[in-house]
Design an enzyme around this catalytic site. Structure first.
Site, PDB file in Angstrom:
ATOM      1  N   LEU B  13       0.836  -1.198   0.000  1.00  0.00           N
ATOM      2  CA  LEU B  13       0.000   0.000   0.000  1.00  0.00           C
ATOM      3  C   LEU B  13       0.869   1.245   0.000  1.00  0.00           C
ATOM      4  O   LEU B  13       1.972   1.229   0.531  1.00  0.00           O
ATOM      5  CB  LEU B  13      -0.890  -0.003   1.247  1.00  0.00           C
ATOM      6  CG  LEU B  13      -1.901  -1.147   1.331  1.00  0.00           C
ATOM      7  CD1 LEU B  13      -2.655  -1.083   2.648  1.00  0.00           C
ATOM      8  CD2 LEU B  13      -2.876  -1.087   0.170  1.00  0.00           C
ATOM      9  N   CYS B  14       0.330   2.303  -0.566  1.00  0.00           N
ATOM     10  CA  CYS B  14       1.067   3.560  -0.604  1.00  0.00           C
ATOM     11  C   CYS B  14       1.347   4.025   0.815  1.00  0.00           C
ATOM     12  O   CYS B  14       0.485   3.860   1.666  1.00  0.00           O
ATOM     13  CB  CYS B  14       0.241   4.641  -1.313  1.00  0.00           C
ATOM     14  SG  CYS B  14       0.308   4.416  -3.093  1.00  0.00           S
ATOM     15  N   PRO B  15       2.486   4.574   1.128  1.00  0.00           N
ATOM     16  CA  PRO B  15       3.511   4.964   0.160  1.00  0.00           C
ATOM     17  C   PRO B  15       4.589   3.909  -0.081  1.00  0.00           C
ATOM     18  O   PRO B  15       5.630   4.236  -0.621  1.00  0.00           O
ATOM     19  CB  PRO B  15       4.136   6.181   0.833  1.00  0.00           C
ATOM     20  CG  PRO B  15       4.101   5.819   2.289  1.00  0.00           C
ATOM     21  CD  PRO B  15       2.840   5.015   2.492  1.00  0.00           C
ATOM     22  N   ASP B  40      -2.018  -1.124  -5.578  1.00  0.00           N
ATOM     23  CA  ASP B  40      -2.726  -0.050  -4.888  1.00  0.00           C
ATOM     24  C   ASP B  40      -3.086   1.040  -5.904  1.00  0.00           C
ATOM     25  O   ASP B  40      -2.191   1.637  -6.515  1.00  0.00           O
ATOM     26  CB  ASP B  40      -1.826   0.522  -3.788  1.00  0.00           C
ATOM     27  CG  ASP B  40      -2.505   1.650  -3.018  1.00  0.00           C
ATOM     28  OD1 ASP B  40      -3.570   2.137  -3.464  1.00  0.00           O
ATOM     29  OD2 ASP B  40      -1.973   2.046  -1.975  1.00  0.00           O
TER      30      ASP B  40
END
Ligand code: SF4
Lengths: 347, 79
Positions: B13-15, B40
């Site tokens: 998932l970001c970041p 993502d």
């Protein structure tokens, strides 16, 4: 000689304004942003489908782009554990170790500054804005304990604080800095308007999930039931997703609440035993804990079935999958809502 | 011809995908190409933004089912 400042960029308005004020004084600014694993940025938006239509942007990147500066995102997940698990200065209202967190981040920023030959550090802190960590008398504690000392300049409230090195050396003009204090956001909003910034993020409460009560309760439950205060990145990611239901000390169910969460949780099928609904549309549930005995497994299925479209059916067909070991079908009667003990639900 | 460096950021998932890309790109010379595969959807905004900020170029973007693939070239102007 152009002086260089490294700005702690959270993605909020304050760090944007602080960096802008310093840029305006001819200082070269680059940003750093720390990834702790608890950051609110991105994750929930990426997971929950109904939030997917909202603008998905990383606010720290957005801030850097507004300022036209480079941004370095630093993964501190492992080192940060000690801050969360053993905060010397304790927690805030929830499991948020804000004071230790600030000290730690500034310490990292100061290390970065040395490695990259920068001259000073700036943050968007404002006196008295947060209940604990931004109290005036604690600001010197943060500067000192982090080792940043007077290399740390807080442009939004600098005029109410003792002079720092960049001011003494004349790299920045103290008179052009601000003396903001208190919880009002009006001065910041006025300054944003002056600079022409629009559409900036306005985070409510804190900048991370540790300030969230329900999240903290889930983290505490995880520690209590494991008998030790520790976590892995996957643990803290999963605490952001789904309903968490613990019918016994032996296991917990993480049940998806909607399609986006279903998809996210299905990425964990190789690490967890899972339950899904076969005969009806329904959620995916991860089982976290010890291997279940047949009775516990039946209860786990009945609870999961309760959240499926078959909740009122006499019998619902469920699939129990054990990672690579294969799967089997189990028929259960969904547990009536009234039989879900409120103490099981971790919120 | 230098080969393209492949990065797998699926499930992250970001970041985190951005961090993976950043840490890889940092070690490369100007002009090197990196292809990163993500799941993502946030990367659709974050990876181009990160590239713009840091002077790298997104040469191609592709979406296949639930995967988002970016071909990035490090700092082609050598800044
Ligand atoms: S809210 Fe979270 S990230 Fe922000 S200072 Fe507190 S602990 Fe650190």
């Amino acid at each position: 000689m152009t002086r260089k400042a490294v700005a702690l960029i959270s993605g909020g308005l304050d760090s944007l304004l602080a960096a802008k004020l310093i840029q305006q004084q001819g200082i070269e600014v680059e940003g750093i942003n720390f990834f702790t694993g608890f950051c609110v940025e991105g994750h929930t938006h990426a997971i929950r489908k109904h939030e997917r239509n909202r603008v998905k942007r990383n606010n720290a990147l957005w801030v850097a782009e507004q300022l036209g500066i480079k941004l370095h995102i630093i993964d501190i997940v492992d080192e940060y554990k000690d801050v969360v698990i053993n905060p010397k200065h304790g927690y805030g209202a929830n499991l948020n170790p804000c004071l230790d967190c600030k000290i730690f981040m500034l310490h990292k920023a100061q290390e970065w500054l040395k490695q990259h030959d920068f001259d000073f550090i700036i943050t968007g802190e404002v006196i008295g804005q947060r209940p604990k960590s931004q109290r005036k008398k604690l600001m010197p504690v943060v500067a000192e304990e982090s080792g940043a000392d007077d290399l740390l300049l807080r442009p939004l409230c600098a005029r109410s604080l003792p002079e720092t090195l960049p001011e003494r050396e004349g790299w920045v003009d103290r008179e052009k800095l601000k003396d903001f204090s208190g919880r009002s956001r009006k001065p910041q909003m006025a300054l944003a308007a002056e600079f022409g910034f629009e559409d900036y993020a306005q985070p409510a409460g804190g900048c991370c999930f540790l300030t969230d009560q329900s999240y903290s309760v889930k983290l505490q439950d995880l520690w209590d039931n494991r008998g030790k205060r520790d976590y892995e990145l996957d643990d803290i990611m999963l605490l952001k997703v789904g309903r968490h239901i613990r019918p016994s000390k032996a296991f917990k169910l993480i049940i998806a609440r909607e399609e986006g969460e279903n998809q996210f949780l299905s990425g964990y099928k190789r690490q967890f035993q899972t339950i899904s609904t076969v005969s009806h549309a329904g959620p995916l549930a991860l089982i976290e804990g010890e291997p279940l005995d047949p009775q516990q497994l039946e209860l786990a299925c009945a609870i999961t079935a309760r959240y499926s479209k078959g909740r009122d059916a006499d019998s619902v067909e469920m699939r129990f999958s054990d990672r690579e070991q294969g799967s089997r079908r189990i028929h259960v009667k969904p547990l009536p809502a009234a039989q879900i003990n409120p103490d099981w639900v971790i919120v | 011809m230098n080969p393209v460096i492949e990065l797998d950021a699926r499930r992250l998932l970001c970041p985190m995908p951005v961090i993976r890309l950043q840490d890889c790109v940092e070690k490369q010379a100007s002009g090197v190409k990196v292809r990163i595969t993500c799941t993502d959807p946030g990367t659709m905004s974050d990876i181009p933004a990160w590239c713009r900020i840091n002077g790298h170029r997104v040469l191609a973007t592709e979406q296949l089912d639930h995967e988002y693939i970016f071909l990035v070239q490090k700092d082609p102007d050598g800044n």
